[in-house]
Design an enzyme around this catalytic site. Structure first.
Site, PDB file in Angstrom:
ATOM      1  N   ASP A 126     -75.151  -6.046 -21.052  1.00  0.00           N
ATOM      2  CA  ASP A 126     -75.729  -4.723 -20.923  1.00  0.00           C
ATOM      3  C   ASP A 126     -74.670  -3.655 -21.225  1.00  0.00           C
ATOM      4  O   ASP A 126     -73.649  -3.576 -20.543  1.00  0.00           O
ATOM      5  CB  ASP A 126     -76.234  -4.578 -19.493  1.00  0.00           C
ATOM      6  CG  ASP A 126     -77.035  -3.314 -19.308  1.00  0.00           C
ATOM      7  OD1 ASP A 126     -77.928  -3.075 -20.133  1.00  0.00           O
ATOM      8  OD2 ASP A 126     -76.747  -2.555 -18.378  1.00  0.00           O
ATOM      9  N   THR A 166     -78.673   1.325 -24.792  1.00  0.00           N
ATOM     10  CA  THR A 166     -77.333   1.865 -24.536  1.00  0.00           C
ATOM     11  C   THR A 166     -76.333   1.367 -25.571  1.00  0.00           C
ATOM     12  O   THR A 166     -75.518   2.131 -26.065  1.00  0.00           O
ATOM     13  CB  THR A 166     -76.845   1.476 -23.128  1.00  0.00           C
ATOM     14  OG1 THR A 166     -76.955   0.064 -22.975  1.00  0.00           O
ATOM     15  CG2 THR A 166     -77.686   2.143 -22.068  1.00  0.00           C
ATOM     16  N   THR A 167     -76.420   0.080 -25.891  1.00  0.00           N
ATOM     17  CA  THR A 167     -75.481  -0.467 -26.871  1.00  0.00           C
ATOM     18  C   THR A 167     -75.715   0.204 -28.225  1.00  0.00           C
ATOM     19  O   THR A 167     -74.771   0.618 -28.901  1.00  0.00           O
ATOM     20  CB  THR A 167     -75.684  -1.985 -27.006  1.00  0.00           C
ATOM     21  OG1 THR A 167     -75.757  -2.541 -25.704  1.00  0.00           O
ATOM     22  CG2 THR A 167     -74.555  -2.621 -27.756  1.00  0.00           C
ATOM     23  N   ASP A 209     -83.887  -2.494 -16.844  1.00  0.00           N
ATOM     24  CA  ASP A 209     -84.112  -2.087 -18.237  1.00  0.00           C
ATOM     25  C   ASP A 209     -85.596  -2.125 -18.562  1.00  0.00           C
ATOM     26  O   ASP A 209     -86.138  -1.205 -19.164  1.00  0.00           O
ATOM     27  CB  ASP A 209     -83.390  -3.039 -19.211  1.00  0.00           C
ATOM     28  CG  ASP A 209     -81.929  -2.671 -19.399  1.00  0.00           C
ATOM     29  OD1 ASP A 209     -81.451  -1.789 -18.658  1.00  0.00           O
ATOM     30  OD2 ASP A 209     -81.269  -3.262 -20.270  1.00  0.00           O
TER      31      ASP A 209
HETATM   32  P1  ADP Z   1     -79.400  -2.059 -26.374  1.00  0.00           P
HETATM   33  O1  ADP Z   1     -78.460  -1.912 -25.228  1.00  0.00           O
HETATM   34  O2  ADP Z   1     -79.125  -1.070 -27.445  1.00  0.00           O
HETATM   35  O3  ADP Z   1     -80.828  -2.123 -25.957  1.00  0.00           O
HETATM   36  P2  ADP Z   1     -79.702  -4.850 -26.948  1.00  0.00           P
HETATM   37  O4  ADP Z   1     -78.612  -5.861 -26.904  1.00  0.00           O
HETATM   38  O5  ADP Z   1     -80.753  -4.878 -25.925  1.00  0.00           O
HETATM   39  O6  ADP Z   1     -79.022  -3.453 -27.028  1.00  0.00           O
HETATM   40  O7  ADP Z   1     -80.387  -4.993 -28.389  1.00  0.00           O
HETATM   41  C1  ADP Z   1     -81.447  -4.178 -28.788  1.00  0.00           C
HETATM   42  C2  ADP Z   1     -81.700  -4.374 -30.275  1.00  0.00           C
HETATM   43  O8  ADP Z   1     -82.118  -5.709 -30.537  1.00  0.00           O
HETATM   44  C3  ADP Z   1     -82.814  -3.476 -30.764  1.00  0.00           C
HETATM   45  O9  ADP Z   1     -82.400  -2.829 -31.945  1.00  0.00           O
HETATM   46  C4  ADP Z   1     -83.955  -4.435 -31.041  1.00  0.00           C
HETATM   47  O10 ADP Z   1     -84.788  -3.977 -32.086  1.00  0.00           O
HETATM   48  C5  ADP Z   1     -83.213  -5.689 -31.418  1.00  0.00           C
HETATM   49  N1  ADP Z   1     -84.002  -6.910 -31.263  1.00  0.00           N
HETATM   50  C6  ADP Z   1     -84.664  -7.356 -30.192  1.00  0.00           C
HETATM   51  N2  ADP Z   1     -85.310  -8.528 -30.441  1.00  0.00           N
HETATM   52  C7  ADP Z   1     -85.036  -8.830 -31.729  1.00  0.00           C
HETATM   53  C8  ADP Z   1     -85.380  -9.903 -32.602  1.00  0.00           C
HETATM   54  N3  ADP Z   1     -86.132 -10.924 -32.203  1.00  0.00           N
HETATM   55  N4  ADP Z   1     -84.894  -9.879 -33.858  1.00  0.00           N
HETATM   56  C9  ADP Z   1     -84.114  -8.870 -34.267  1.00  0.00           C
HETATM   57  N5  ADP Z   1     -83.744  -7.832 -33.501  1.00  0.00           N
HETATM   58  C10 ADP Z   1     -84.193  -7.803 -32.253  1.00  0.00           C
HETATM   59 MG    MG Z   2     -81.755  -3.517 -24.698  1.00  0.00          MG
END
Ligand code: ADP
Ligand code: MG
Length: 539
Positions: free
Chosen positions: A64, A97-98, A389
């Site tokens: 996270d 956030t990331t 989240d």
């Molecule tokens: P954040 O803290 O930004 O939410 P995450 O590690 O949760 O970071 O990653 C979120 C990103 O992962 C988003 O851009 C989302 O569209 C992407 N994502 C989620 N599931 C998939 C998937 N199955 N394939 C590709 N991208 C994905």
């Molecule tokens: Mg996320």
């Protein structure tokens, strides 16, 4: 320090350090980029986790963004600005956030290249502002509407937010719980996150995590003589202590006769008994008290078969009132039947090693509890972050009423349309807007890279598909290009717009700094080693 006629003139305090011009800018950009690079590998469902060990040796393993940044304890002022971006993202929309931090780092990286080509920081800042505004428009255009009753969609939103987190295994189950909890407490499109109480206890498995239509209190009943569980509970919420009040001032009471002492004790007993009588008269069979309960009062309550808990937190009292429909009464004299709340069952249950009180089966509760279980403390904590989240995004989806396809789809669409827009703006700003577009594409690039795919191939495929529809994303779990909206990979649009806004704002702010004047440290530095300011954080 300046000089005048050979004489030094002291303007700033001794020990103040100053860095100017491009050197200041480059240092700042480097700090932001290093932080962004650190988070980049955790992005997406195939992102890695970080293990953070604090100064006391406590370990956090997480994926996270905001948690990583908080635990990193960043010193550098620009680093702190980046951490703020993540915190704002978290509090506004609960997810992304990331993404926001990686985007900020990437915007600054692109800006650095423009600075090298002698594009002035002010022009870059202006271009970035135009681009951010346009990007928000593009996102809203490609978004699909979603109704608050559409639980199927909301569950998908929740699952998406939990993908890649520690709770991965049980995400469907958790998503169901989260959506149900939100549905219970929401008023129209607004969700007060405080009304969803989160309790956690290590033990069991993540699948044992449950939603309680009521409140769980981490306390036990005050007296073993009380029933362990009460069906059809009529609940009194009492704010004052069930004790005989001590005199406010130090008083001395002269007793001349042993009978007087007995009378004194009898009076105290009588008062406590009358308190319990009042509770009984109201018809309550459960008492939840915010303050203490005297031993003798406990005894009388137990004799009446009334279940009682003392020192319940004030925040829990509020939630209990909303869940059971009870009114919190300050004075026992006010207590009457209509102040009582209702729960199908109130019981004390042993969870792990501790006893907890469950107020369950409330009718139409306006406050609920999610009790998180999991194999270890780490698992439970990571599940809590995932659930937070998920609650955040479901609330965000309700608030804005719009979702976009995920998995790189919004970023590729924004980049594509921004490039078209850049041409219409022209001038040097055009370069900045194009740089913005490149920066946004760093997100799908990172998603692909983290999944071990070739980022260039993925990007080329995505760009091509976007000539047809803005909903094409690249599912890195199944390694295929698809309409990710139809596939149910969806995110509230405000998670994306907020990330664009805060990342571009902080990037512009950092770009505009050309002078760092830092006061000396208050405590005396060790002799002989004066750290250069601004110093680089060490990872
Ligand atoms: P954040 O803290 O930004 O939410 P995450 O590690 O949760 O970071 O990653 C979120 C990103 O992962 C988003 O851009 C989302 O569209 C992407 N994502 C989620 N599931 C998939 C998937 N199955 N394939 C590709 N991208 C994905
Ligand atoms: Mg996320």
């Amino acid at each position: 320090m300046a000089t005048m006629g050979g004489q030094p003139v002291l303007i700033l305090k001794e020990g103040t350090q100053r860095t100017r011009g491009s050197e200041a800018r480059r240092t700042n950009i480097m700090v932001a980029r290093i932080i962004a690079e650190t988070l980049r590998t955790t992005l997406g469902p195939r992102g890695m986790d970080k293990m953070l060990v604090d100064s006391l040796g406590d370990i956090t393993i997480t994926n996270d963004g905001v948690t990583i940044l908080k635990e990193m304890d960043i010193e550098h002022p620009v680093g702190k600005m980046i951490v703020e971006v993540a915190k704002t993202q978290e509090s506004e929309v609960g997810d992304g956030t990331t993404t926001a931090v990686v985007l900020a780092g990437e915007l600054l990286k692109q800006a650095e290249e423009l600075l090298d080509q002698e594009v002035h920081a002010t022009i870059i800042a202006r271009g970035y502002r135009l681009a951010a505004e346009k990007a928000r428009e593009i996102l809203n255009e490609m978004a699909h509407e979603i109704s608050p009753e559409d639980e199927e969609m909301l569950r998908k939103v929740a699952v998406m937010a939990m993908t890649g987190k520690g709770a991965e295994k049980a995400k469907e189950h958790l998503a169901e719980i989260v959506v149900e909890a939100v549905q219970r407490v929401r008023e129209g499109n607004e969700v007060d996150r405080d009304l969803i109480k989160i309790e956690k206890k290590a033990g069991g498995g993540i699948e044992d995590t449950e939603l309680i239509n009521g409140i769980v209190i981490d306390k036990e009943r005050v007296h073993p003589g009380m029933p362990r569980s009460v069906k059809d509970a009529r609940i009194a919420l009492i704010k004052s202590a069930l004790e005989v009040r001590k005199t406010e001032v130090d008083a001395k009471i002269n007793i001349t006769d042993p009978n007087q002492l007995q009378a004194f004790i009898d009076e105290e007993e009588r008062m406590l008994r009358s308190m319990v009588e009042k509770i009984k008269a109201s018809g309550a069979n459960v008492v939840l008290c915010q303050k203490g309960i005297d031993d003798l009062a406990q005894h009388y309550l137990a004799k009446e078969g009334i279940f009682a808990v003392r020192r319940v937190k004030q925040s829990d009292m509020k939630k209990l009132a909303r869940a059971t429909g009870a009114r919190v009464v300050t004075s026992l004299d006010d207590l009457s039947e209509k102040d009582l709340g209702y729960a199908g069952i109130v019981e004390e249950v042993k969870i792990g090693d501790d006893e907890m009180v469950f107020v369950r089966e409330c009718r139409d509760p306006k406050s609920v509890t999610i009790l998180i279980r999991g194999g270890s403390e780490h698992v439970v904590n990571e599940a809590e972050r995932a659930i937070e989240d998920a609650i955040g995004v479901v609330a965000a989806a309700l608030r804005c009423g719009k979702v976009v396809a995920g998995a790189g789809a919004p970023e590729v669409e924004v980049a594509r349309k921004l490039r078209e827009y850049a041409v219409t703006v022209g001038g040097r700003e055009q370069l900045a807007i194009e740089a913005f577009a490149d920066a946004v594409e760093a997100i799908p690039r990172a998603l692909a890279e983290n999944a071990g795919l070739d980022p260039i191939d993925v990007l080329v495929e995505l760009r091509k598909a976007h000539e047809e529809s803005p909903d094409y994303g690249y599912d890195v779990i199944t390694s295929e290009l698809k309409d990710t909206f139809s596939a149910g990979l969806i995110t509230p649009v405000n998670v994306k717009t907020q990330a664009i806004s805060s990342a571009s704002e902080v990037a512009v702010m950092i770009l505009r700094i050309d002078d760092i004047i830092a006061a000396g440290k208050l405590e005396k530095e060790e002799e002989g080693e004066k750290p250069e300011m601004p110093s680089m954080p060490e990872f």
